[in-house]
Design an enzyme around this catalytic site. Sequence first.
Site, PDB file in Angstrom:
ATOM      1  N   HIS A   1       8.551 -67.936  43.506  1.00 43.40           N
ATOM      2  CA  HIS A   1       9.267 -66.866  42.813  1.00 43.40           C
ATOM      3  C   HIS A   1       9.547 -67.292  41.380  1.00 43.40           C
ATOM      4  O   HIS A   1       9.328 -68.441  41.008  1.00 43.40           O
ATOM      5  CB  HIS A   1      10.535 -66.471  43.568  1.00 43.40           C
ATOM      6  CG  HIS A   1      11.600 -67.527  43.641  1.00 43.40           C
ATOM      7  ND1 HIS A   1      11.411 -68.754  44.243  1.00 43.40           N
ATOM      8  CD2 HIS A   1      12.882 -67.528  43.196  1.00 43.40           C
ATOM      9  CE1 HIS A   1      12.534 -69.458  44.166  1.00 43.40           C
ATOM     10  NE2 HIS A   1      13.439 -68.738  43.518  1.00 43.40           N
TER      11      HIS A   1
ATOM     12  N   HIS B   1      12.194 -67.663  39.480  1.00 45.47           N
ATOM     13  CA  HIS B   1      13.388 -68.346  38.970  1.00 45.47           C
ATOM     14  C   HIS B   1      12.977 -69.636  38.257  1.00 45.47           C
ATOM     15  O   HIS B   1      12.043 -70.330  38.678  1.00 45.47           O
ATOM     16  CB  HIS B   1      14.364 -68.651  40.109  1.00 45.47           C
ATOM     17  CG  HIS B   1      15.256 -67.486  40.448  1.00 45.47           C
ATOM     18  ND1 HIS B   1      15.874 -67.334  41.670  1.00 45.47           N
ATOM     19  CD2 HIS B   1      15.641 -66.412  39.693  1.00 45.47           C
ATOM     20  CE1 HIS B   1      16.601 -66.218  41.658  1.00 45.47           C
ATOM     21  NE2 HIS B   1      16.472 -65.639  40.480  1.00 45.47           N
TER      22      HIS B   1
ATOM     23  N   ASP C   1      14.038 -72.658  37.992  1.00 40.75           N
ATOM     24  CA  ASP C   1      13.970 -73.988  38.618  1.00 40.75           C
ATOM     25  C   ASP C   1      12.698 -74.172  39.447  1.00 40.75           C
ATOM     26  O   ASP C   1      12.431 -75.261  39.951  1.00 40.75           O
ATOM     27  CB  ASP C   1      15.228 -74.289  39.461  1.00 40.75           C
ATOM     28  CG  ASP C   1      15.485 -73.275  40.567  1.00 40.75           C
ATOM     29  OD1 ASP C   1      15.214 -72.078  40.363  1.00 40.75           O
ATOM     30  OD2 ASP C   1      15.971 -73.680  41.651  1.00 40.75           O
ATOM     31  N   HIS C   2      11.898 -73.127  39.538  1.00 38.18           N
ATOM     32  CA  HIS C   2      10.622 -73.205  40.256  1.00 38.18           C
ATOM     33  C   HIS C   2       9.431 -73.014  39.314  1.00 38.18           C
ATOM     34  O   HIS C   2       8.286 -73.102  39.739  1.00 38.18           O
ATOM     35  CB  HIS C   2      10.563 -72.142  41.358  1.00 38.18           C
ATOM     36  CG  HIS C   2      11.639 -72.315  42.375  1.00 38.18           C
ATOM     37  ND1 HIS C   2      11.406 -72.780  43.647  1.00 38.18           N
ATOM     38  CD2 HIS C   2      12.981 -72.125  42.289  1.00 38.18           C
ATOM     39  CE1 HIS C   2      12.556 -72.862  44.311  1.00 38.18           C
ATOM     40  NE2 HIS C   2      13.526 -72.468  43.506  1.00 38.18           N
TER      41      HIS C   2
ATOM     42  N   HIS D   1      15.810 -62.707  48.657  1.00 38.54           N
ATOM     43  CA  HIS D   1      16.327 -63.439  47.502  1.00 38.54           C
ATOM     44  C   HIS D   1      16.565 -62.408  46.401  1.00 38.54           C
ATOM     45  O   HIS D   1      15.971 -61.324  46.459  1.00 38.54           O
ATOM     46  CB  HIS D   1      15.275 -64.491  47.085  1.00 38.54           C
ATOM     47  CG  HIS D   1      15.814 -65.604  46.262  1.00 38.54           C
ATOM     48  ND1 HIS D   1      16.892 -66.364  46.640  1.00 38.54           N
ATOM     49  CD2 HIS D   1      15.412 -66.118  45.061  1.00 38.54           C
ATOM     50  CE1 HIS D   1      17.117 -67.283  45.710  1.00 38.54           C
ATOM     51  NE2 HIS D   1      16.241 -67.146  44.741  1.00 38.54           N
TER      52      HIS D   1
HETATM   53 ZN   LIG Z   1      15.673 -72.318  43.470  1.00 38.54          ZN
HETATM   54 ZN   LIG Z   2      15.623 -68.742  43.396  1.00 37.82          ZN
END
Ligand SMILES: [Zn+2]
Ligand SMILES: [Zn+2]
Length: 305
Positions: free
Chosen positions: A62, A64, A66-67, A141
């Site tokens: 996804h 976001h 941090d990914h 999410h």
């Molecule tokens: Zn995350």
């Molecule tokens: Zn996330």
Amino acid sequence: MDVIFLGTGAGAPTRKRNVSSIAIRFDQSREVWLFDCGEGTQHQFQRASVSPAQVTCIFITHMHGDHLFGLPGFLSSRSLQGGSEKPLTIIGPEGIKSFVTLVLKQSQTNLSYPLYFEEITTDGQVLDLPTARVECAALVHPIKSFGYALHLPDKPGRFMVEKAVAERIPFGPLFGTLKQGEEIELSDGRRFSGKDFIEPPVQGKKIVILGDTSACPAAVELSRDADLLIHEATFAPEAAKLAAISGHSTNIDAAITAKTANVRSLVLTHISARYDDNKASAMLAEAKEIFAQTMMAFDFYQMTV
Ligand SMILES: [Zn+2]
Ligand SMILES: [Zn+2]
């Protein structure tokens, strides 16, 4: 195959845990698939004896940060390394292509290799890749988040040499013919079919990697009978409400999903920065009470499946 955890923290990096990234290295082809690419992933590669040039596919669960935020740097650095003319495919939610192309364009980054994109547009989409069939499922999410189930091909059954020897079939080309499953005839007139000398095929492994998610039926369905489930466990049980509100799971959620889905083993990852090592150990112990075959990932943790 080897599973190498490059980043096992949630949200922001800490001294112990970088943000999300997992590498899977396949035995035969030695190619590597990367799942998520949080900021600093290219540094983690240097410490993990995996070469960016080996990476052929990057799956983003996804969008976001941090990914995702390590992706432009990773792509750019891969360009500067030997053997990096090999093509790379990025697979992820809608928007991944425009994100990457905009960053590369505005930073005037020219890659030394062809870059392809495959955007997942529908829940349940299946990608038939030569290395594995990949099933994609939409999770729960705040933004679209996917889980990926890798179905590796079955391995051909073993040739039963001892049976052939017992039948006094001479070594040599006839063995090869039998191994192909074909028929042979010996000089004494006896006939054999190769099919009787080959054990049934060995079922290919199933590995499931989930993006961030609350506990949900889709996670259970995707994970059904997997050999390995990699599941986020952002929060401990006392933060269950926060987990539900923010679209995350607790260690208990992950263990229940693993048990319900009848997986063989579970690895917890994506641990909140609020928890120290002692707390993480306690979370692992709690999960094990529900599902015994549970491990907790840490950065550079490597396992063979
Ligand atoms: Zn995350
Ligand atoms: Zn996330």
